[in-house]
Design an enzyme around this catalytic site. Structure first.
Site, PDB file in Angstrom:
ATOM      1  N   ASP A   7       0.873  -1.171   0.000  1.00 22.46           N
ATOM      2  CA  ASP A   7       0.000   0.000   0.000  1.00 22.46           C
ATOM      3  C   ASP A   7       0.910   1.220   0.000  1.00 22.46           C
ATOM      4  O   ASP A   7       1.480   1.587   1.029  1.00 22.46           O
ATOM      5  CB  ASP A   7      -0.897  -0.024   1.246  1.00 22.46           C
ATOM      6  CG  ASP A   7      -1.728   1.254   1.404  1.00 22.46           C
ATOM      7  OD1 ASP A   7      -1.761   2.068   0.466  1.00 22.46           O
ATOM      8  OD2 ASP A   7      -2.331   1.428   2.482  1.00 22.46           O
ATOM      9  N   LYS A  69       2.824  11.321  -3.494  1.00 19.83           N
ATOM     10  CA  LYS A  69       1.794  10.574  -4.229  1.00 19.83           C
ATOM     11  C   LYS A  69       0.825  11.510  -4.955  1.00 19.83           C
ATOM     12  O   LYS A  69       0.287  11.166  -6.006  1.00 19.83           O
ATOM     13  CB  LYS A  69       1.037   9.669  -3.256  1.00 19.83           C
ATOM     14  CG  LYS A  69      -0.025   8.793  -3.882  1.00 19.83           C
ATOM     15  CD  LYS A  69      -0.603   7.861  -2.836  1.00 19.83           C
ATOM     16  CE  LYS A  69      -1.731   7.016  -3.362  1.00 19.83           C
ATOM     17  NZ  LYS A  69      -2.238   6.073  -2.342  1.00 19.83           N
ATOM     18  N   GLU A 146      -7.166   0.562  -4.282  1.00 17.07           N
ATOM     19  CA  GLU A 146      -7.117   0.457  -2.821  1.00 17.07           C
ATOM     20  C   GLU A 146      -8.429  -0.024  -2.200  1.00 17.07           C
ATOM     21  O   GLU A 146      -8.414  -0.920  -1.343  1.00 17.07           O
ATOM     22  CB  GLU A 146      -6.689   1.810  -2.233  1.00 17.07           C
ATOM     23  CG  GLU A 146      -5.220   2.135  -2.528  1.00 17.07           C
ATOM     24  CD  GLU A 146      -4.885   3.602  -2.337  1.00 17.07           C
ATOM     25  OE1 GLU A 146      -5.777   4.367  -1.905  1.00 17.07           O
ATOM     26  OE2 GLU A 146      -3.743   3.994  -2.639  1.00 17.07           O
ATOM     27  N   ASP A 168     -12.879   5.212   1.545  1.00 12.37           N
ATOM     28  CA  ASP A 168     -11.418   5.267   1.724  1.00 12.37           C
ATOM     29  C   ASP A 168     -10.942   6.714   1.702  1.00 12.37           C
ATOM     30  O   ASP A 168     -10.815   7.325   0.638  1.00 12.37           O
ATOM     31  CB  ASP A 168     -10.751   4.452   0.604  1.00 12.37           C
ATOM     32  CG  ASP A 168      -9.231   4.362   0.770  1.00 12.37           C
ATOM     33  OD1 ASP A 168      -8.692   5.028   1.683  1.00 12.37           O
ATOM     34  OD2 ASP A 168      -8.596   3.643  -0.010  1.00 12.37           O
TER      35      ASP A 168
END
Length: 589
Positions: A7, A69, A146, A168
């Site tokens: 992850d 990211k 994810e 999420d």
């Protein structure tokens, strides 16, 4: 060789592997179950990743990079002392640490991985993530969404038929997916999200609150002071976490700035009510994607069997309460929001390490069907985005359509491919330009050009084309500024491998340097205390050996070779021998 699931998060990253059919989190060498997604460069060129990078951030703000990211797949570069680093290269440093930590924990080589991305990542962002894995020395078997990974981890123990919402909210992105768990199938029905909404945005609100409070009290604006700003950012992050358990928290930062009356300290109280008020609009922004996902899946919230909260930001009480209002459901507490994504990725990694093609079984019974998060279009006459692949189409996708020329006697056509949901091309993201050359000259509308779009199980697009008149396949060039070319990726791999070797030399040199400095201190003390008891030549030799060693100790770390390490150790050995009697006399005294 082991295969792991990763992850790769905005704030923290996590790795896992499967043992005995169960996913197990890989602790890093610091003993932590998650690793901060922070990269830093020391003044002497050493690269720091994870907790050590975060610890020194306040003292080294210009050479510390966080939340990389959010820049994946974009034209963004970090300038560190005149050298530019792409998001892929920086992410590769995080991935390389996760890989090394896994190798240390498992005591075997790790070369294959499944890496997760937000469901709403587009083609360029997914490709950039895959490139980062390659640079880190990993064979990326699959890019998995994810929320899908979280559902996979949940479905391992809760495989009864039901529809699940995965909400999420991570450090930098927000995704919501509607997933159906059947008897033997986990199928993603719909996904939606916001790539620019996450815990970082909550932090920014607290940072602004603390800076304003400090300026009101002391009349000092520290927004241009990078070191002070970094300290405030760290305090804001900790205050946010504390307010998940407490109704109020104290923020104390002594000596934050120097004012006319002397040192100025930041001392203030932040309540959960104030935090909720300043972040209310951020929480509300999650409502739109939730409703879109439910509508696309064709279900009402009341039909959900479970709501899973994923990502550290879902620990915020206001977020949890908002989910209850949106869905009418009590969120499940059966999975760890920080670890479940890596665990789901590990389940898929374990399967793919045996067979890397086709649809995925999480174990021998659960089949995983994912979807493409965004519609795929081409620009046609008048700037219209002509939809070819609808969002939430089950992966993999194979779609062909015949095009023709718009002008007479064209020998080539240019097709702009877009991702997004807007009707006009200019309002969507252009992900590539495809040019077909060598078309036979003919009036407009006569040539028959079949263009085929393939979206693989990673959500990554490839394109092929052929002229139906000749039957010959034609090449298509993809121009995407967000992607690294194969040459750039290979160069980054070489740089990473070179650094890995250089890093080992640095560690060896620093260990020898520490021993040498200790020895130099002992030798100097011996000369000062018992020098009169030594022969003249003996003293001269100690001084010469100490001077030679002291010169080597000062060598810069960014220009080391194996010979430098050997030379330092040899010089240390010489001083050890020449000063042995003097140091013995000191110990006797």
């Amino acid at each position: 060789m082991a295969t792991i699931g990763i992850d790769l998060g905005t704030t923290n990253s996590c790795a896992a592997f499967v043992e005995g059919g169960r996913p197990v989190i890989v602790p890093n060498v610091e003993g932590e179950r998650t690793t901060p997604s922070v990269v830093a460069f020391s003044k002497d060129g050493e690269r720091l990743v994870g907790t050590v990078a975060r610890r020194q951030a306040a003292m080294n703000p210009d050479r510390t990079i966080e939340s990389v990211k959010r820049h994946m797949g974009g034209d963004w570069w970090a300038d560190i002392d005149g050298k530019l680093y792409s998001p892929q290269e920086l992410s590769a440093m995080i991935l390389r640490k996760l890989r090394r930590d896994a190798e240390a924990f498992l005591d075997q080589e790790v070369t294959q991985a499944v890496i997760t991305v937000p469901a709403y990542f587009d083609d360029a962002q997914r490709q950039a993530t895959k490139d980062a894995g390659r640079i880190a020395g990993l064979d990326v078997l699959r890019i998995i969404n994810e929320p899908t990974a979280a559902a996979l981890a949940y479905g391992l123990d809760n495989g009864e038929p039901q529809k699940v919402m995965v909400y999420d909210l991570g450090g930098g992105t927000f995704d919501v997916s509607i997933i159906e768990i059947g008897d033997d199938v986990i199928e993603v029905l719909a996904t939606s999200g916001d790539n620019h909404l996450g815990g970082d945005d909550f932090d920014e609100r607290v940072i602004a609150y603390l800076l304003d409070a400090f300026q009101r009290e002391h009349g000092i604006d520290v927004r241009r002071d990078k070191m002070a700003l970094r300290r405030v950012a760290e305090a804001a992050r900790e205050a946010k976490k504390e307010l998940s358990a407490l109704e109020s928290t104290q923020v104390n930062l002594p000596f934050l700035a120097q004012g006319p009356a002397g040192p100025a300290h930041l001392e203030t109280t932040l309540t959960r009510a104030a935090f909720n008020d300043m972040t209310r609009d951020l929480v509300e922004r999650t409502s739109g994607p939730v409703q879109t996902a439910l509508n696309d899946a064709g279900i009402a919230a009341s039909e959900l069997g479970c709501v899973l909260l994923v990502g550290g930001s879902t620990r915020i009480p206001a977020v949890q309460e908002h989910v209850r209002r949106l869905t009418g459901k009590e969120p499940s507490a059966s999975i760890n929001p920080d670890e479940c994504v890596a665990m789901g990725a590990a389940l898929q990694a374990a399967t793919l390490s045996g067979a890397s093609t086709g649809l995925v079984k999480a174990d021998n019974s659960i089949l995983l069907l994912d979807v493409t998060p965004l519609s795929l279009s081409v620009e046609t006459v008048g700037g219209v985005a002509t939809r070819l692949v609808e969002r939430n189409t089950t992966l993999p996708v194979h779609y062909s359509q015949v095009f023709s020329t718009a002008a007479a006697f064209q020998t080539s056509v240019e097709i702009r491919v877009l991702q997004g949901e807007r009707p006009l091309a200019k309002d969507n993201k252009a992900i590539g330009t495809f040019r077909l050359k060598g078309i036979k000259r003919a009036p407009a509308g006569v040539p028959q050009i079949e263009v085929t779009f393939d979206i693989d199980a990673n959500g990554i697009l490839t394109v092929s084309a052929k002229d139906l008149d000749t039957g010959k396949a034609q090449s298509i060039t993809i121009d995407d500024s967000g992607r690294m070319s194969d040459d750039e990726v290979e160069r980054a791999i070489r740089d990473a491998e070179q650094y890995a070797a250089q890093d080992g030399l640095r560690r060896d040199f620093m260990a020898a340097r520490d021993e040498a400095q200790s020895l130099l201190s002992e030798a100097d003390r011996a000369l000062a205390q018992v020098g009169k008891q030594l022969e003249k030549d003996e003293k001269k030799q100690i001084k010469a050996d100490a001077a030679a060693l002291r010169k080597l100790v000062g060598k810069k770390l960014d220009a080391l070779s194996a010979a430098d390490v050997d030379e330092l150790r040899s010089a240390k050995d010489r001083l050890e021998r020449s000063s042995a009697r003097a140091r013995t006399l000191v110990s006797r005294d």
